[in-house]
Design a protein around this motif. Structure first.
Motif, short mmCIF file in Angstrom:
data_model
loop_
_atom_site.label_atom_id
_atom_site.label_comp_id
_atom_site.label_asym_id
_atom_site.label_seq_id
_atom_site.Cartn_x
_atom_site.Cartn_y
_atom_site.Cartn_z
N MET A 157 -7.75 25.11 37.56
CA MET A 157 -8.02 25.68 36.03
C MET A 157 -9.66 26.14 36.09
N THR A 158 -10.25 26.30 35.44
CA THR A 158 -11.27 26.66 35.50
C THR A 158 -11.97 26.76 33.90
N ILE A 159 -13.04 25.80 33.20
CA ILE A 159 -13.30 26.11 31.82
C ILE A 159 -14.90 26.29 32.37
N LEU A 160 -15.05 27.56 31.68
CA LEU A 160 -16.10 28.46 31.25
C LEU A 160 -16.58 28.06 30.02
N ARG A 161 -18.48 27.39 29.77
CA ARG A 161 -18.50 26.85 28.53
C ARG A 161 -20.30 27.18 28.09
N SER A 162 -20.26 27.33 27.73
CA SER A 162 -21.60 27.30 26.86
C SER A 162 -22.34 26.50 25.85
N PHE A 163 -23.72 25.64 25.32
CA PHE A 163 -23.15 24.52 25.09
C PHE A 163 -23.65 25.24 23.22
N GLN A 164 -23.42 26.13 23.34
CA GLN A 164 -23.80 27.13 22.16
C GLN A 164 -22.94 26.16 20.40
N CYS A 165 -22.32 25.50 20.41
CA CYS A 165 -21.46 25.24 19.24
C CYS A 165 -21.12 23.50 19.73
N PRO A 166 -21.46 22.75 18.60
CA PRO A 166 -21.26 21.39 19.40
C PRO A 166 -19.93 20.72 19.05
N TYR A 167 -18.85 21.66 19.39
CA TYR A 167 -16.98 21.21 19.44
C TYR A 167 -17.06 21.57 20.93
N VAL A 168 -18.28 21.96 21.73
CA VAL A 168 -17.32 22.56 23.38
C VAL A 168 -16.78 21.41 24.09
N GLU A 169 -18.04 20.11 23.65
CA GLU A 169 -18.38 18.92 24.90
C GLU A 169 -16.40 18.59 24.44
N VAL A 170 -16.04 18.35 22.94
CA VAL A 170 -14.61 18.06 22.65
C VAL A 170 -13.61 19.09 23.18
N ALA A 171 -14.15 19.89 22.81
CA ALA A 171 -12.85 20.91 23.54
C ALA A 171 -12.74 20.67 24.97
N THR A 172 -13.73 20.79 25.22
CA THR A 172 -13.97 20.61 27.18
C THR A 172 -13.21 18.88 27.49
N LEU A 229 -9.54 18.53 30.05
CA LEU A 229 -9.82 17.64 30.91
C LEU A 229 -8.65 16.64 31.10
N ALA A 230 -8.81 15.87 29.96
CA ALA A 230 -7.54 14.43 29.46
C ALA A 230 -5.68 15.76 29.86
N ALA A 231 -5.56 16.51 29.70
CA ALA A 231 -4.18 16.89 29.70
C ALA A 231 -4.07 17.18 30.91
N ALA A 232 -5.25 18.00 32.20
CA ALA A 232 -4.99 18.26 33.01
C ALA A 232 -4.88 17.21 33.76
N SER A 233 -5.82 16.17 34.28
CA SER A 233 -5.52 14.89 34.23
C SER A 233 -4.33 14.53 34.04
N VAL A 261 -10.12 20.66 37.90
CA VAL A 261 -11.12 21.09 37.25
C VAL A 261 -12.07 21.45 37.54
N ASP A 262 -12.55 23.21 37.64
CA ASP A 262 -13.57 23.72 37.80
C ASP A 262 -14.17 23.65 36.53
N LEU A 263 -16.09 23.80 36.69
CA LEU A 263 -16.50 23.35 35.39
C LEU A 263 -17.23 24.52 35.56
N ILE A 264 -17.35 25.60 35.47
CA ILE A 264 -19.02 26.15 34.70
C ILE A 264 -19.44 26.69 33.45
N GLU A 265 -21.21 26.21 33.68
CA GLU A 265 -22.02 26.22 32.77
C GLU A 265 -23.00 27.85 32.60
N ILE A 266 -22.28 27.93 31.38
CA ILE A 266 -22.82 29.57 31.26
C ILE A 266 -24.02 29.52 31.13
#
Length: 83
Positions: free
Chosen positions: A1-16, A20-24, A30-35
């Motif tokens: 699984m890959t998560i692409l994210r950019s911290f332009q929104c305060p909810y990105v951390e909770v979404a991530t 991660l919890a469900a994948a675990s 999970v591969d995490l890519i910071e845009i």
């Protein structure tokens, strides 16, 4: 699984964290890519909603925040599909 994210929104951390919890729980790595730039977003993001995307088995799982339970159900369904 890959998560692409950019911290332009305060909810990105909770979404991530929810992804991660469900994948675990399903033992999915999970591969995490910071845009970091617009160019990187244009190159990698599968949607025009570039601040958060989750891709698994070539499918866009989400581009917005989901609960752990919702993600778990989606992933469980995809795990049951024949390859």
């Amino acid at each position: 699984m890959t998560i692409l994210r950019s911290f332009q929104c305060p909810y990105v951390e909770v979404a991530t964290e929810n992804i991660l919890a469900a994948a675990s729980k399903l033992d999915i790595s999970v591969d995490l890519i910071e845009i970091q730039s617009r160019d990187e977003l244009m190159e990698k993001s599968p949607t025009p909603y570039g601040i958060f995307s989750v891709i698994y088995k070539g499918q866009l799982i989400s581009f917005h925040r989901l609960t752990v339970h919702s993600v778990y159900k989606k992933l469980q369904t995809l795990l049951e599909e024949p390859v």
